[in-house]
Design an enzyme around this catalytic site. Structure first.
Site: not given
Ligand SMILES: Cc1cc2nc3c(=O)[nH]c(=O)nc-3n(C[C@H](O)[C@H](O)[C@H](O)COP(=O)(O)OP(=O)(O)OC[C@H]3O[C@@H](n4cnc5c(N)ncnc54)[C@H](O)[C@@H]3O)c2cc1C
Length: 503
Positions: A395-397, A263
């Site tokens: 993405f990446e949460g 992140r």
């Protein structure tokens, strides 16, 4: 409740000079300036001219770019020297990601490879695993990928239905399942795969050439069309015990903690892409004339450019601050200690991810607006920038999931910290940081009113958590920017937004 050693309560949860041994966190040394210049040239001369080939899924071009990046040392920035890497700081790796952020889709392929595709081996690999994979990943001979998501396990990433069953007679594992939307799927040689075992989620190292591994068709995407995204299919894939990464049943620790680092890396890439958008906007606004004036003459256009620069500056100060703090973490010897250290900075990494991806969103949107109708046409690069930017909030949460991480991590740390905090009597007009003090004071008041003391029914309290996460995020950014400004804005954060945008 365990208390932290810092005495300043709530304020200790935000950027603070005392948490840095070298507070000049955004200043670049000669070596870092050279790296930045090298990447600028690599992106300009090799990556961007090949973007059309990448978008046509010319995998050979992708592989050649990886080999070229490996030759320049860019893939091994966080790989230990013992495994042919450069073993540089998180700050330098952030700079590399920022500069590569100008590289359209290749930036995504690069970030996945050097982040979630490489770091699991660095932090959790055995010596044998490091020796086998890290030199190949650092040189670009091999490309890495990370396979967590499944059709029914997205944000709820640990609800995997991919299974790994042990064959008691041979000790081998048999993996079955499908991992969806895997970046670098078609060009990768090795995947970190998360599968359900009887002991819980476990991470496995799966090579492309293992029997039973196949890749689905390329997804047709809105943006980042030059990065490969496809399903990784695992059909009775047999792997030996040496392919287990970390401890059996503890894969969720690897998955989530490596995501924290990813992140922050993504935030850096988004800062680069935001600067690219600002530069695109300034160049166009200076050239385009309406009503016999360049667009830069109009205050409403100037305001857009100023807002972009402000957000980029905040995002950069914050990301370089967090990276510098991570650089000062004690060398954690055991897996348990490492996980603890990384988990402590989950809030900081999520703040950077949300703030930088939303800065990028605003920057590409306003850059397109400044281009008027031309911005809607594919002849202008902003059309690509606008489409490519959209994925970063997903993405990446997703940013919703990251906001929940910010709020929940903040609450945990808040309850572990001495809560004696800002005294309103100390806030006065003479203080240079009076707005930060006042905001922190308001957060303190808010903490007393928010019904989030107990952990039960957190889903029903999401609207409070959302507000809390945004307040915490804004104070964090303000404090990081204040620390940089205190040094006279001599740092990279300031210079970089200024340098190419002379009005
Ligand atoms: C181009 C691309 C590349 C990708 N690359 C990879 C990769 O390399 N490896 C990998 O493992 N994965 C990868 N992913 C998957 C990505 O990480 C997931 O798409 C992401 O985590 C979201 O999951 P989802 O798409 O299933 O959305 P969902 O989880 O179905 O969410 C849908 C919406 O609901 C919201 N939501 C979900 N749960 C909650 C909640 N509890 N509270 C509030 N809101 C909620 C979400 O924020 C979102 O807005 C990639 C995805 C894309 C599109």
């Amino acid at each position: 409740m365990e208390k932290t050693s810092q005495a300043s309560g709530l304020q200790s949860l935000f950027p603070d000079k005392s948490s840095l041994s070298h507070p000049d966190f955004s200043h670049l040394g000669e070596e870092e300036k050279l790296i930045a210049k090298t990447i600028d040239m690599f992106v300009k001369d090799q990556v961007l001219p090949n973007n059309k080939n990448l978008e046509a899924h010319d995998y050979q071009t992708s592989k050649e770019l990886f080999a070229a990046a490996g030759e320049l040392g860019l893939l091994g920035v966080e790989v230990p020297e013992a495994f042919d890497g450069l073993e540089m700081s998180k700050k330098t790796s952030g700079l590399v990601a920022e500069k590569m952020g100008y590289g359209a889709s290749f930036s995504v392929a690069f970030n996945i490879h050097s982040g979630v595709g490489t770091l699991p081996y660095v932090y959790f690999g055995t010596e044998v695993q490091k020796k086998r994979y890290l030199p190949k990943l650092a040189s670009g001979e091999w490309v890495g990928a990370y396979a967590l998501t499944e059709p029914n396990a997205g944000s709820d990433a640990l609800a995997a239905s991919t299974t790994a069953k042990i064959d008691e007679t041979t000790g081998n594992w048999i993996i079955n399942g499908e991992k969806q939307w895997i970046t670098n799927a078609h060009i990768a040689n090795v995947y970190v795969v998360f599968a359900k075992t009887e002991a819980g989620i476990t991470a496995f190292i799966v090579e492309r050439e293992f029997p039973g591994v196949s890749i689905g068709a390329e997804e047709k995407k809105l943006g980042i069309k030059g990065s490969s995204t496809a399903t990784l299919i695992l059909d009775d894939v047999k792997v030996g015990p040496q392919q287990v990464l970390g401890a059996v049943g503890k894969g969720h620790h690897i998955a989530l903690n490596i995501l924290n680092l990813a992140r922050l890396k993504l935030a850096f890439a988004n800062i680069g892409a935001s600067k690219q958008a600002l530069e695109t906007a300034v160049k166009y606004a200076k050239e385009r004339k309406q009503f016999n004036k360049a667009l830069t003459a109009f205050p409403m256009i100037q305001e857009k450019l100023a807002d972009m620069a402000i957000s980029i500056y905040g995002a950069a100060c914050s990301a370089y601050y967090t990276a510098s703090v991570l650089d000062q973490l004690d060398g954690s010897s055991t897996e348990e200690q490492l996980i603890g250290s990384l988990a402590r900075y989950a809030m900081d990494c999520s703040i950077n991810k949300v703030y930088a991806s939303e800065t990028l969103h605003d920057c590409v949107d306003e850059t397109l607006q400044i281009h008027g109708g031309y911005g809607y046409m594919q002849d202008y690069d902003v059309e690509r920038q606008y489409r490519d930017a959209r994925i970063n909030r997903l993405f990446e949460g997703t940013n919703e999931i990251n906001r929940l991480t910010i709020a929940k991590s903040f609450l945990k740390r808040y309850h572990q910290t001495e809560q004696a905090v800002v005294n309103p009597a100390d806030i006065h007009g003479g203080r240079k940081d009076q707005f930060i003090q006042f905001s922190t004071y308001l957060l303190q008041v808010m903490m007393k009113a928010l019904p989030v003391e107990k952990k039960e029914n957190m889903d029903e309290k999401q609207m409070y958590l959302r507000v809390l996460s945004d307040v915490v995020k804004e104070i964090y950014i303000m404090k990081a920017a204040y620390l940089d400004a205190e040094q006279g804005g001599r740092g990279h954060c300031f210079q970089a937004t200024e340098s190419r945008c002379n009005l």
